[in-house]
Write a protein that holds these residues in place. Structure first.
Motif, PDB file in Angstrom:
ATOM      1  N   ASN A 291     -63.214  36.122 -18.268  1.00 25.84           N
ATOM      2  CA  ASN A 291     -63.966  35.049 -17.608  1.00 25.84           C
ATOM      3  C   ASN A 291     -65.356  34.947 -18.220  1.00 25.84           C
ATOM      4  OD1 ASN A 291     -64.401  33.023 -15.710  1.00 25.84           O
ATOM      5  ND2 ASN A 291     -65.304  34.451 -14.252  1.00 25.84           N
ATOM      6  N   SER A 292     -65.421  35.081 -19.575  1.00 23.16           N
ATOM      7  CA  SER A 292     -66.720  35.218 -20.231  1.00 23.16           C
ATOM      8  C   SER A 292     -67.454  33.910 -20.435  1.00 23.16           C
ATOM      9  CB  SER A 292     -66.548  35.924 -21.579  1.00 23.16           C
ATOM     10  OG  SER A 292     -65.671  35.191 -22.403  1.00 23.16           O
ATOM     11  N   ASN A 293     -66.738  32.820 -20.646  1.00 18.08           N
ATOM     12  CA  ASN A 293     -67.412  31.535 -20.882  1.00 18.08           C
ATOM     13  C   ASN A 293     -66.755  30.462 -20.032  1.00 18.08           C
ATOM     14  OD1 ASN A 293     -68.643  29.220 -21.763  1.00 18.08           O
ATOM     15  ND2 ASN A 293     -68.169  29.498 -23.926  1.00 18.08           N
ATOM     16  N   THR A 294     -67.238  30.344 -18.813  1.00 12.61           N
ATOM     17  CA  THR A 294     -66.648  29.383 -17.886  1.00 12.61           C
ATOM     18  C   THR A 294     -67.123  27.962 -18.156  1.00 12.61           C
ATOM     19  OG1 THR A 294     -68.430  29.859 -16.311  1.00 12.61           O
ATOM     20  CG2 THR A 294     -66.392  31.108 -16.070  1.00 12.61           C
ATOM     21  N   SER A 295     -68.036  27.796 -19.102  1.00 10.88           N
ATOM     22  CA  SER A 295     -68.546  26.455 -19.357  1.00 10.88           C
ATOM     23  C   SER A 295     -67.563  25.607 -20.147  1.00 10.88           C
ATOM     24  CB  SER A 295     -69.871  26.542 -20.140  1.00 10.88           C
ATOM     25  OG  SER A 295     -69.627  26.934 -21.480  1.00 10.88           O
ATOM     26  N   GLY A 296     -66.698  26.262 -20.933  1.00 12.25           N
ATOM     27  CA  GLY A 296     -65.772  25.521 -21.773  1.00 12.25           C
ATOM     28  C   GLY A 296     -66.405  24.994 -23.043  1.00 12.25           C
ATOM     29  N   LEU A 297     -67.699  25.319 -23.262  1.00 11.41           N
ATOM     30  CA  LEU A 297     -68.390  24.859 -24.457  1.00 11.41           C
ATOM     31  C   LEU A 297     -68.145  25.815 -25.622  1.00 11.41           C
ATOM     32  CD1 LEU A 297     -71.805  23.860 -22.877  1.00 11.41           C
ATOM     33  CD2 LEU A 297     -70.044  22.312 -23.672  1.00 11.41           C
TER      34      LEU A 297
END
Length: 340
Positions: free
Chosen positions: A223-229
């Motif tokens: 769950n390290s980059n929940t931004s999706g960027l």
């Protein structure tokens, strides 16, 4: 190329591997050292800070004329190193057998090693590297958390269990731009005195360490980059934030910032929420307030002059948002600062 003018007895043991590239040191105590690089090796500074027993920090800001390998074998039997490259890139190596890991800019890395692990950082020539190393003695620093039964203590126990499975351990984590923001504040900070400097450094380094551990949990929970960027998009967000910091007086708009970054309005807002927990407009307003506070503390500008110098046009609006953030009106804050 060891500089024999430097006595190893006068410096912390963790700095001994740096004696070969050491030119001078403007500190003579065990808590802080500002090291100048030997000019035959390259240019730059290395800053050492001991925050407390079991917790030490080394910052590298160097440009080398030859490759170097710096041992980070700890002075303790069981140690953790939290590594972060703010600029440039480098690599980590375990020897016997040789295991090389490449560390990218903005990437979080956790290394566990002991005295005989032969753990080193390799920095290549011709590359400006700004690198942060936090060294933690597990027994001294984390000991108080090992037996705690609260949620915080249990998370630390899980963390230590994950990294204690092997004598040598390296976790190449995800990219974390929030750590970059904290380290930039440390690098660019100005202090009124040594006490405020020490307190500010400690607070920010503890926050950096906490964010390393948060990132570790996010990585193992996928769950390290929940931004999706993408990484490149987050880098562009970082550049936009730096531009706003340097030019708070400009009338920033979503349209102009999108044009400068090449990002859509949705991605720009998403990136700012992910990295700074703020919308773009909130971020701009906060930067202006921080710049205004600094001007109030350090200049003789009137409140009206400060208002316009940070890009605002309404003095009444400025006073309202300043008091909300700092609990004093600008005039009261100036008087309080002057009398302190």
């Amino acid at each position: 190329m060891k500089n024999l003018a430097v006595s190893s007895k006068s410096i912390p043991v963790i700095l001994h591997p740096l004696l070969n590239i050491w030119q001078s040191d403007d500190n003579d105590n065990q808590t802080n050292h500002n090291i100048s690089l030997d000019h035959r090796i390259g240019d730059g500074k290395i800053k050492y800070t001991r925050l407390q027993y079991g917790l030490q920090v080394i910052n590298f800001d160097i440009l080398l004329s030859q490759d170097i390998e710096i041992s980070i074998d700890p002075i303790a039997e069981d140690s953790l190193q939290f590594l972060y490259c703010l600029n440039g890139k480098c690599s980590h190596i375990f020897k016997n057998p040789e295991e090389v890991s490449f560390i990218d800019q903005f990437q979080t890395v956790v290394v566990r090693s002991h005295k005989e692990s032969n753990s080193s950082i390799i920095i290549k020539k011709g590359l400006h590297v700004v690198f942060n190393l936090i060294c933690v003695n597990v027994n001294e620093y984390f000991n108080e958390f090992k037996t705690k039964e609260n949620h915080f203590g249990k998370k630390f126990q899980i963390f230590l269990q994950c990294i204690s499975k092997k004598p040598k351990y390296i976790h190449l984590g995800s990219y974390n731009f929030k750590i970059a923001e904290q380290l930039k504040l440390i690098v660019n900070a100005e202090y009124n005195n040594e006490i405020s400097k020490l307190l500010s450094l400690k607070g920010r380094y503890y926050l950096v360490l906490a964010k390393h551990i948060e990132q570790f949990y996010a990585d193992i929970e996928n769950n390290s980059n929940t931004s999706g960027l993408l990484k490149d998009e987050l880098k562009r967000i970082s550049k936009v934030s730096e531009f706003i910091k340097k030019h708070p007086e400009i009338q920033h708009s979503i349209q102009t910032l999108c044009a400068a970054s090449g990002l859509s309005p949705a991605k720009l807002q998403e990136g700012f929420r992910f990295m700074f927990d703020r919308t773009v407009s909130d971020y701009v307003r906060n930067i202006r307030l921080e710049k205004a506070e600094k001007l109030i503390q350090t200049t003789d500008l009137t409140i009206s002059e400060i208002v316009y110098s940070v890009g605002l046009t309404s003095r009444s609006y400025f006073c309202k948002i300043f008091k909300k953030k700092y609990r004093f009106s600008p005039k009261e804050y100036k008087s309080k600062t002057t009398n302190t």
